[in-house]
Design an enzyme around this catalytic site. Sequence first.
Site, PDB file in Angstrom:
ATOM      1  N   CYS A  11      32.904   6.412  11.544  1.00 24.26           N
ATOM      2  CA  CYS A  11      33.423   5.687  12.701  1.00 24.26           C
ATOM      3  C   CYS A  11      33.019   4.226  12.591  1.00 24.26           C
ATOM      4  O   CYS A  11      31.839   3.907  12.518  1.00 24.26           O
ATOM      5  CB  CYS A  11      32.855   6.301  13.986  1.00 24.26           C
ATOM      6  SG  CYS A  11      33.642   5.660  15.465  1.00 24.26           S
ATOM      7  N   THR A  34       0.838  -1.199   0.000  1.00 24.05           N
ATOM      8  CA  THR A  34       0.000   0.000   0.000  1.00 24.05           C
ATOM      9  C   THR A  34       0.874   1.251   0.000  1.00 24.05           C
ATOM     10  O   THR A  34       1.780   1.383   0.822  1.00 24.05           O
ATOM     11  CB  THR A  34      -0.932   0.017   1.217  1.00 24.05           C
ATOM     12  OG1 THR A  34      -1.758  -1.150   1.180  1.00 24.05           O
ATOM     13  CG2 THR A  34      -1.807   1.254   1.234  1.00 24.05           C
TER      14      THR A  34
END
Length: 387
Positions: free
Chosen positions: A330, A242
């Site tokens: 990182c 949907t």
Amino acid sequence: MSKMIYLDHAATTKLLPEAAKAMEPYQEIYYGNPSTIYEFGEKSREAMEQARELIARSIHARPEEIYFTSGGTESDNWALKEAVHLYGRTHNGEKGHILTTPVEHHAILHTCNELEQMGCGVSFLKVDESGRVALHEVESVMQENTCVVSVMYANNEIGTMEPIDELGRMAKKHGLIFHTDAVQAYGHLPIHVQRDNIDMLSASAHKFGGPKGVGFLYIRSGINLPAFIHGGGQESSRRAGTENVPGIVGMGKAAELAHRRMHMERRKIKYLRDYLAYRILQEIPDVIMTGNRKYRLSNNASFCFKGITGEAAAILLDTQGICVSSGSACSTGSMEDSHVLKAIGIESEWAQGALRFTLGAENTKEEMAYTVEKVKMVIKDMRGNAR
């Protein structure tokens, strides 16, 4: 300056108030499922199709060539995986080969990694020191089973714009599907899929003032790309589920406004970007600007500062009310250089100090002046503490 200065528009943009207002009725009043046959659901479907028409018009496509997705990442995955699937279907199961670049977004690079593990071939086109594709070597890297060329329209880290028109022409000459990740470009640059021979294009609403979690994939008519998500018959049976009607409506409104305001906003933003870049390069030692100076997004100013870590600098700037991003990621507790900066040959001692400033229409010259002073302060303090 007490208010926040937001200079990370390449990461996301603020939802435009007009887009938010356009979404409201489809969250509160016309919440019917667009796949239903009664009038209540038709209201949702009509709004969705209007957004499809607006988006198609903005890139010189047809409405039936626009498929709604959850964003650029899904669109990129769909484009590559199913282009390879299509090749296998039409070539007795033979594995296809992809041409791309080492400076793509991870949505492309990680998808290529997965396809390689499934037996597909992937070749990376060389880029120059500014991140632009070396066109002269494209044809020499092609193979008999090359089926798709995927090159981003503009880079999300360094802002470099690729020679899309020439790449599209080359791909068409050899009968290859040409896909571009236009997540950073759509809504900020004029795009013409017919003129530039673009067969597939990915975009994400939250990069141009729309809501998060919605985007689209343009697929040129005649390219029978297989379905990516299976289930119902939504999106011409190519992308089941949907539809996010409020999100699609908001994206359509944001697209309309972005293209209406594009020329004026680009000129203003470029002026501010150039002012910021000039002062940083003139007033801070040991800094380089990355990316192409000529072929560049008007809102992008990306730098590498020697002797600092960009991530730490971004955190310190945040304490001063300035939002920027670092070019370093990182990973498991250790700093890794940006794959984009590696690809363009930036040495690690510079790449570690990457900072990206990406501007928006709401930014001011006063904010740029304040930012320069705070960047100078942070860089000086970090370098002093490092000694």
